[in-house]
Design a protein around this motif. Structure first.
Motif, PDB file in Angstrom:
ATOM      1  N   GLN A 194       0.839  -1.188   0.000  1.00 20.21           N
ATOM      2  CA  GLN A 194       0.000   0.000   0.000  1.00 20.21           C
ATOM      3  C   GLN A 194       0.875   1.240   0.000  1.00 20.21           C
ATOM      4  O   GLN A 194       0.423   2.323  -0.252  1.00 20.21           O
ATOM      5  N   GLY A 195       2.164   1.065   0.268  1.00 18.48           N
ATOM      6  CA  GLY A 195       3.129   2.133   0.091  1.00 18.48           C
ATOM      7  C   GLY A 195       3.370   3.036   1.269  1.00 18.48           C
ATOM      8  O   GLY A 195       4.257   3.877   1.213  1.00 18.48           O
ATOM      9  N   VAL A 248       2.110  -4.283  -7.403  1.00 17.88           N
ATOM     10  CA  VAL A 248       0.692  -4.036  -7.174  1.00 17.88           C
ATOM     11  C   VAL A 248       0.570  -3.030  -6.044  1.00 17.88           C
ATOM     12  O   VAL A 248       1.072  -3.262  -4.944  1.00 17.88           O
ATOM     13  N   ALA A 249      -0.082  -1.904  -6.326  1.00 18.37           N
ATOM     14  CA  ALA A 249      -0.318  -0.880  -5.311  1.00 18.37           C
ATOM     15  C   ALA A 249      -1.753  -1.034  -4.829  1.00 18.37           C
ATOM     16  O   ALA A 249      -2.694  -0.717  -5.553  1.00 18.37           O
ATOM     17  N   PHE A 250      -1.920  -1.537  -3.618  1.00 18.11           N
ATOM     18  CA  PHE A 250      -3.249  -1.698  -3.028  1.00 18.11           C
ATOM     19  C   PHE A 250      -3.553  -0.456  -2.208  1.00 18.11           C
ATOM     20  O   PHE A 250      -2.876  -0.170  -1.223  1.00 18.11           O
ATOM     21  N   GLU A 251      -4.547   0.296  -2.639  1.00 18.39           N
ATOM     22  CA  GLU A 251      -4.908   1.552  -1.982  1.00 18.39           C
ATOM     23  C   GLU A 251      -3.653   2.377  -1.703  1.00 18.39           C
ATOM     24  O   GLU A 251      -3.294   2.627  -0.556  1.00 18.39           O
ATOM     25  N   PRO A 252      -2.918   2.771  -2.766  1.00 14.40           N
ATOM     26  CA  PRO A 252      -1.628   3.431  -2.575  1.00 14.40           C
ATOM     27  C   PRO A 252      -1.721   4.676  -1.705  1.00 14.40           C
ATOM     28  O   PRO A 252      -2.698   5.417  -1.771  1.00 14.40           O
ATOM     29  N   ALA A 253      -0.691   4.868  -0.885  1.00 15.48           N
ATOM     30  CA  ALA A 253      -0.664   5.953   0.080  1.00 15.48           C
ATOM     31  C   ALA A 253      -0.526   7.325  -0.568  1.00 15.48           C
ATOM     32  O   ALA A 253      -1.091   8.295  -0.091  1.00 15.48           O
ATOM     33  N   VAL A 256       4.573   7.053  -4.292  1.00 18.77           N
ATOM     34  CA  VAL A 256       4.671   5.595  -4.180  1.00 18.77           C
ATOM     35  C   VAL A 256       4.191   4.946  -5.474  1.00 18.77           C
ATOM     36  O   VAL A 256       4.818   4.017  -5.984  1.00 18.77           O
ATOM     37  N   THR A 257       3.113   5.458  -6.033  1.00 21.87           N
ATOM     38  CA  THR A 257       2.608   4.928  -7.298  1.00 21.87           C
ATOM     39  C   THR A 257       3.678   5.042  -8.379  1.00 21.87           C
ATOM     40  O   THR A 257       3.941   4.082  -9.114  1.00 21.87           O
ATOM     41  N   SER A 258       4.329   6.176  -8.455  1.00 25.82           N
ATOM     42  CA  SER A 258       5.389   6.387  -9.446  1.00 25.82           C
ATOM     43  C   SER A 258       6.555   5.425  -9.223  1.00 25.82           C
ATOM     44  O   SER A 258       7.078   4.839 -10.176  1.00 25.82           O
ATOM     45  N   LEU A 259       6.959   5.242  -7.981  1.00 21.42           N
ATOM     46  CA  LEU A 259       8.045   4.301  -7.673  1.00 21.42           C
ATOM     47  C   LEU A 259       7.693   2.885  -8.122  1.00 21.42           C
ATOM     48  O   LEU A 259       8.520   2.183  -8.696  1.00 21.42           O
ATOM     49  N   LEU A 260       6.466   2.467  -7.846  1.00 18.60           N
ATOM     50  CA  LEU A 260       6.045   1.114  -8.208  1.00 18.60           C
ATOM     51  C   LEU A 260       5.909   0.955  -9.719  1.00 18.60           C
ATOM     52  O   LEU A 260       6.242  -0.100 -10.266  1.00 18.60           O
ATOM     53  N   GLN A 261       5.434   1.993 -10.398  1.00 18.27           N
ATOM     54  CA  GLN A 261       5.346   1.938 -11.862  1.00 18.27           C
ATOM     55  C   GLN A 261       6.735   1.814 -12.470  1.00 18.27           C
ATOM     56  O   GLN A 261       6.943   1.047 -13.408  1.00 18.27           O
ATOM     57  N   TYR A 291       0.204  -2.717 -11.485  1.00 18.20           N
ATOM     58  CA  TYR A 291      -1.238  -2.767 -11.277  1.00 18.20           C
ATOM     59  C   TYR A 291      -1.606  -1.854 -10.119  1.00 18.20           C
ATOM     60  O   TYR A 291      -1.035  -1.960  -9.036  1.00 18.20           O
ATOM     61  N   GLY A 292      -2.550  -0.968 -10.369  1.00 18.03           N
ATOM     62  CA  GLY A 292      -3.143  -0.173  -9.302  1.00 18.03           C
ATOM     63  C   GLY A 292      -4.399  -0.879  -8.838  1.00 18.03           C
ATOM     64  O   GLY A 292      -5.202  -1.309  -9.660  1.00 18.03           O
ATOM     65  N   ALA A 293      -4.540  -1.035  -7.535  1.00 19.91           N
ATOM     66  CA  ALA A 293      -5.699  -1.744  -6.991  1.00 19.91           C
ATOM     67  C   ALA A 293      -6.336  -0.888  -5.891  1.00 19.91           C
ATOM     68  O   ALA A 293      -5.944  -0.969  -4.730  1.00 19.91           O
TER      69      ALA A 293
END
Length: 127
Positions: free
Chosen positions: A48-49, A78-83, A87-92, A101-103
């Motif tokens: 979730q980050g 997989v970002a589950f309810e990203p913080a 964090v989304t950018s790092l995971l991408q 995957y964004g979840a």
């Protein structure tokens, strides 16, 4: 407390490394060498980050992901309810192309893992 994704990714990399041969599975020739055409190495990270320590963990995490991909490891994130967006950018950026995957909810999380499973199965059938 936080799970520290950078440390989790490092241990995932170690588990896939042939340097651990004989330690993880005594007597077996596993984990196999990198870049074998008959072997596909895959890592999946779900977070979730909120466990990232911005400015400290980010560069380490990015470097680990880069090194893993250079070793031929396919990375799914997989970002589950990203913080947050960072964090989304790092995971991408960590994920192999097309494997982020964004979840935002439980159904999206289930769909992400179904898609990952299908993708991994296809890799195994086509090598």
């Amino acid at each position: 407390g936080p799970t520290r994704s950078n440390i989790g990714m490092a241990w995932g990399w170690y588990a896939l490394s042939p340097s651990w041969r004989g330690i993880i599975a005594p007597g077996l020739n596993a984990p196999g060498d990198y870049h074998l055409k008959s072997l596909n190495k895959v890592a999946v990270l779900l977070t979730q980050g909120s466990n990232f320590n911005p400015g400290v963990d980010d560069p380490t995490f990015a470097q680990i992901c880069s090194n893993m991909k250079a070793d031929g490891i396919r990375i799914f994130t997989v970002a589950f309810e990203p913080a947050n967006g960072n964090v989304t950018s790092l995971l991408q950026n960590c994920a192999s192309p097309g494997d982020y995957y964004g979840a935002p909810d439980a159904q999206a999380l289930s769909d992400a893992f179904s898609s990952i499973g299908t993708s991994i199965a296809k890799v195994r059938l086509t090598h």
